[in-house]
Motif scaffolding. Structure first.
Motif, PDB file in Angstrom:
ATOM      1  N   ARG A   1       0.841  -1.212   0.000  1.00 47.47           N
ATOM      2  CA  ARG A   1       0.000   0.000   0.000  1.00 47.47           C
ATOM      3  C   ARG A   1       0.872   1.257   0.000  1.00 47.47           C
ATOM      4  NH1 ARG A   1      -5.337   1.684   1.980  1.00 47.47           N
ATOM      5  NH2 ARG A   1      -5.873  -0.502   2.153  1.00 47.47           N
ATOM      6  N   GLU A   2       1.885   1.245   0.840  1.00 56.48           N
ATOM      7  CA  GLU A   2       2.779   2.400   0.943  1.00 56.48           C
ATOM      8  C   GLU A   2       3.517   2.643  -0.382  1.00 56.48           C
ATOM      9  OE1 GLU A   2       6.407   3.522   3.857  1.00 56.48           O
ATOM     10  OE2 GLU A   2       4.695   2.571   4.837  1.00 56.48           O
ATOM     11  N   LEU A   3       3.998   1.559  -1.000  1.00 55.93           N
ATOM     12  CA  LEU A   3       4.696   1.692  -2.276  1.00 55.93           C
ATOM     13  C   LEU A   3       3.764   2.234  -3.361  1.00 55.93           C
ATOM     14  CD1 LEU A   3       6.727  -1.655  -2.274  1.00 55.93           C
ATOM     15  CD2 LEU A   3       7.692   0.656  -2.141  1.00 55.93           C
ATOM     16  N   LEU A   4       2.531   1.739  -3.388  1.00 58.06           N
ATOM     17  CA  LEU A   4       1.566   2.202  -4.385  1.00 58.06           C
ATOM     18  C   LEU A   4       1.195   3.663  -4.146  1.00 58.06           C
ATOM     19  CD1 LEU A   4      -0.762  -0.933  -4.608  1.00 58.06           C
ATOM     20  CD2 LEU A   4       0.703  -0.067  -6.434  1.00 58.06           C
ATOM     21  N   GLU A   5       1.017   4.031  -2.863  1.00 57.60           N
ATOM     22  CA  GLU A   5       0.699   5.433  -2.550  1.00 57.60           C
ATOM     23  C   GLU A   5       1.845   6.355  -2.955  1.00 57.60           C
ATOM     24  OE1 GLU A   5      -2.455   5.066   1.173  1.00 57.60           O
ATOM     25  OE2 GLU A   5      -0.303   5.056   1.596  1.00 57.60           O
ATOM     26  N   ASP A   6       3.086   5.894  -2.727  1.00 56.23           N
ATOM     27  CA  ASP A   6       4.259   6.676  -3.148  1.00 56.23           C
ATOM     28  C   ASP A   6       4.272   6.860  -4.667  1.00 56.23           C
ATOM     29  OD1 ASP A   6       5.056   6.838  -0.543  1.00 56.23           O
ATOM     30  OD2 ASP A   6       6.632   5.306  -0.686  1.00 56.23           O
ATOM     31  N   GLY A   7       3.690   5.887  -5.376  1.00 58.00           N
ATOM     32  CA  GLY A   7       3.637   5.962  -6.835  1.00 58.00           C
ATOM     33  C   GLY A   7       2.421   6.707  -7.358  1.00 58.00           C
ATOM     34  N   GLY A   8       1.612   7.255  -6.450  1.00 60.78           N
ATOM     35  CA  GLY A   8       0.479   8.086  -6.865  1.00 60.78           C
ATOM     36  C   GLY A   8      -0.882   7.430  -6.796  1.00 60.78           C
ATOM     37  N   HIS A   9      -0.955   6.169  -6.378  1.00 59.58           N
ATOM     38  CA  HIS A   9      -2.267   5.510  -6.254  1.00 59.58           C
ATOM     39  C   HIS A   9      -3.034   6.080  -5.064  1.00 59.58           C
ATOM     40  CE1 HIS A   9      -2.273   2.208  -9.216  1.00 59.58           C
ATOM     41  NE2 HIS A   9      -0.963   2.250  -9.086  1.00 59.58           N
ATOM     42  N   VAL A  10      -4.326   6.276  -5.257  1.00 58.94           N
ATOM     43  CA  VAL A  10      -5.189   6.771  -4.183  1.00 58.94           C
ATOM     44  C   VAL A  10      -6.071   5.621  -3.725  1.00 58.94           C
ATOM     45  CG1 VAL A  10      -7.023   8.382  -3.570  1.00 58.94           C
ATOM     46  CG2 VAL A  10      -5.191   9.104  -5.121  1.00 58.94           C
ATOM     47  N   PHE A  11      -6.102   5.372  -2.411  1.00 58.56           N
ATOM     48  CA  PHE A  11      -6.921   4.296  -1.845  1.00 58.56           C
ATOM     49  C   PHE A  11      -8.213   4.872  -1.275  1.00 58.56           C
ATOM     50  CE2 PHE A  11      -2.893   2.241  -2.217  1.00 58.56           C
ATOM     51  CZ  PHE A  11      -3.182   0.890  -2.383  1.00 58.56           C
ATOM     52  N   HIS A  12      -9.305   4.170  -1.520  1.00 64.64           N
ATOM     53  CA  HIS A  12     -10.619   4.633  -1.064  1.00 64.64           C
ATOM     54  C   HIS A  12     -11.143   3.823   0.121  1.00 64.64           C
ATOM     55  CE1 HIS A  12     -10.771   7.119  -4.645  1.00 64.64           C
ATOM     56  NE2 HIS A  12     -10.429   6.050  -5.355  1.00 64.64           N
ATOM     57  N   THR A  13     -10.478   2.715   0.429  1.00 65.63           N
ATOM     58  CA  THR A  13     -10.902   1.866   1.544  1.00 65.63           C
ATOM     59  C   THR A  13      -9.701   1.597   2.440  1.00 65.63           C
ATOM     60  OG1 THR A  13     -10.353  -0.336   0.691  1.00 65.63           O
ATOM     61  CG2 THR A  13     -12.401   0.667  -0.109  1.00 65.63           C
ATOM     62  N   SER A  14      -9.968   0.943   3.574  1.00 65.35           N
ATOM     63  CA  SER A  14      -8.869   0.570   4.473  1.00 65.35           C
ATOM     64  C   SER A  14      -8.615  -0.937   4.449  1.00 65.35           C
ATOM     65  CB  SER A  14      -9.193   1.020   5.904  1.00 65.35           C
ATOM     66  OG  SER A  14     -10.405   0.433   6.345  1.00 65.35           O
ATOM     67  N   ILE A  15      -9.147  -1.634   3.429  1.00 63.63           N
ATOM     68  CA  ILE A  15      -9.010  -3.097   3.385  1.00 63.63           C
ATOM     69  C   ILE A  15      -7.880  -3.502   2.445  1.00 63.63           C
ATOM     70  CG2 ILE A  15     -11.383  -3.593   4.050  1.00 63.63           C
ATOM     71  CD1 ILE A  15     -12.067  -4.024   1.126  1.00 63.63           C
ATOM     72  N   ASP A  16      -7.267  -4.640   2.755  1.00 61.94           N
ATOM     73  CA  ASP A  16      -6.127  -5.063   1.933  1.00 61.94           C
ATOM     74  C   ASP A  16      -6.560  -5.596   0.568  1.00 61.94           C
ATOM     75  OD1 ASP A  16      -7.157  -7.413   2.897  1.00 61.94           O
ATOM     76  OD2 ASP A  16      -5.377  -8.008   4.005  1.00 61.94           O
ATOM     77  N   SER A  17      -7.852  -5.892   0.394  1.00 60.48           N
ATOM     78  CA  SER A  17      -8.336  -6.326  -0.918  1.00 60.48           C
ATOM     79  C   SER A  17      -8.101  -5.245  -1.968  1.00 60.48           C
ATOM     80  CB  SER A  17      -9.831  -6.661  -0.849  1.00 60.48           C
ATOM     81  OG  SER A  17     -10.079  -7.582   0.188  1.00 60.48           O
ATOM     82  N   GLU A  18      -8.162  -3.966  -1.549  1.00 61.53           N
ATOM     83  CA  GLU A  18      -7.954  -2.883  -2.512  1.00 61.53           C
ATOM     84  C   GLU A  18      -6.504  -2.840  -2.990  1.00 61.53           C
ATOM     85  OE1 GLU A  18      -9.000   1.833  -3.261  1.00 61.53           O
ATOM     86  OE2 GLU A  18      -8.967   1.072  -1.212  1.00 61.53           O
TER      87      GLU A  18
END
Length: 468
Positions: free
Chosen positions: A130-147
């Motif tokens: 999640r952290e790596l994806l967020e660093d790459g600009g991905h935005v998460f809409h939930t707090s679940i690991d399925s996302e």
């Protein structure tokens, strides 16, 4: 003390994970209703939210709601979901809060079009990815690991759906049984250890993927086989294809599927759930030959083992507790003044059956130990001369990291106390747990199961528990 813990023996259990269900039909049928009834059969795996996504070749429509499947869907909701393929999910939150945003399936848009995904399990490296994806600009809409999985698949979309899924699951670690829906395909994936169950079924002109075989029975489909650990299965209008994405696979099904989670009318990885539970009672007698007048169970999960114990011991099995099935999830916690008087709202001893008798009481497992003392006390108040408490599983000493909502280790009574200390705390004349070898005999083989909650040895390296 939380009164609901005292009231409800289910609060002294590991909590269910989730249930997934998928359909691909090569004929014009009511796919959304088929999924609805499949999820209804899997309701025991999650009661917090439910959702269905349906594809019609051009788009994917979705509806999600909180609560039971019957609360989350109306007839109008189902009628609005038209298509030839679909997936559904019932959820118990093992990661992320209980809110509609975290309900599944998750629907995302990518270069491949719309993709919906439903996941049973938990990733042990979700936070890192999640952290790596967020660093790459991905935005998460939930707090679940399925996302996290959904974003990994979307990231690789330009390679095509099969390659995108293959690459995504190479990066994740943990347990996952997934159903994925594109605009024209139904896809199933099971983790390399097969920790969470997933099976393939067939009906007249189509295929079904489900967490348990009981869901196939519910919609008139037949079980073809279990999806293998490390397998991807892809179903479209042309055919059904299978790929192994991991060579280093060994089936290690969660032992608690057989002990408690799965419905007794399911078969998982070739093992009949009800039969394994009855055998657990037979093994308990081999290990604890108690002289008694009656064998009773903590309903409903302890019943098969109690029947098995009665069968081989010759001690009659009968009803020991009457269960009030109408204490809902929103049961009002009474005032302190009433608590002492209302201790038997959920389970009440059947006095005529236990009064003056030596009782063997059987449950499938003890996790926190919060209700065991109450059950023993209530039997003594009902006139039981002796209460011998037997547990149809080994001692739970460690948490689960793979899709079960388990307490911290500090809350597990088996991690803190010896068997004698637990027996003394609950006030039983005898306390006995099924041995690990006894459990393996119930499963008919001595390997092929995840037993980390019993011995602390997990199929996948787990997070450091720290102060838990």
């Amino acid at each position: 003390m939380n009164f609901n813990l005292v009231l409800d023996p289910s609060n002294d259990k590991f909590k269910e994970e989730c249930g997934v269900f998928g359909v691909y039909a090569n004929e014009d049928i009511d796919v959304s209703s088929l999924i609805y009834y499949g999820l209804y059969a899997l309701q025991h795996r999650g009661q917090e939210s439910a959702g269905i996504a349906v594809a019609n070749g051009e788009k994917v429509d979705i509806h999600k709601g909180m609560g039971l499947i019957t609360e989350a869907f109306s007839k109008e909701n189902l009628e609005a979901l038209k298509g030839f393929a679909g997936i559904g999910h019932v959820r118990y939150s093992t990661s992320g809060d209980t809110r509609i945003e975290n309900a599944q399936p998750l629907l995302s848009k990518s270069k491949l079009g719309s993709i919906a995904m439903a996941h049973n399990g938990t990733l042990v490296n979700a936070d890192v990815i999640r952290e790596l994806l967020e660093d790459g600009g991905h935005v998460f809409h939930t707090s679940i690991d399925s996302e996290v999985i959904a974003n990994l698949i979307a990231r690789g979309a330009k390679k095509g759906i099969e390659r995108a899924i293959f690459d995504a699951i190479q990066a994740i670690r943990g347990s996952f049984a997934m159903v994925i829906l594109t605009e024209d395909k139904l896809i199933g994936v099971r983790d390399p250890h097969g920790i969470r169950p997933l099976c393939l079924g067939k009906f007249d002109n189509g295929y079904i993927l489900a967490s348990e075989s009981c869901a196939l029975d519910a919609v008139g489909a037949e079980l073809v086989r279990d999806i293998e650990p490390g397998e991807i299965i892809i179903i479209d209008k042309n055919d059904i294809k299978s790929y192994k994405y991991s060579e280093n696979t060994q089936c290690q099904t969660c032992a608690f599927e057989y002990i408690y989670f799965a419905r007794p009318d399911s078969t998982i990885d070739g093992l009949d759930v009800h039969e394994s539970r009855v055998r657990a009672g037979e093994e308990l007698f081999n290990e604890y030959k108690i002289e008694a007048d009656i064998v009773i169970a903590v309903p409903d999960s302890g019943i098969p083992a109690a029947i098995g114990y009665s069968k081989v011991s010759g001690i009659p099995y009968d009803t020991g507790f009457i269960k009030n099935r109408y204490v809902g999830r929103t049961f009002i916690t009474p005032s302190q003044e009433i608590r002492e008087k209302a201790v038997s709202v959920k389970l009440n001893p059947l006095k005529v059956n236990v009064n003056g008798k030596r009782v063997v009481l059987i449950d499938d497992s003890i996790v926190r130990g919060t209700t065991s003392k109450h059950l023993v006390e209530s039997l003594r108040k009902a006139g039981a001369k002796e209460v011998h408490f037997l547990v149809a599983s080994p001692i739970v000493k460690f948490p689960c990291y793979f899709g079960i909502d388990t307490p911290y280790r500090s809350e597990l009574i088996g991690a803190k106390k010896s068997i004698e200390e637990i027996r003394e705390a609950m006030g039983a004349d005898t306390l006995g747990y099924l041995s690990m070898n006894g459990m393996y005999r119930c499963f008919k083989k001595d390997s092929g199961y995840c037993v980390g909650c019993f011995n602390g040895i997990y199929p996948v390296s787990t997070p450091i528990e720290g102060a838990k």
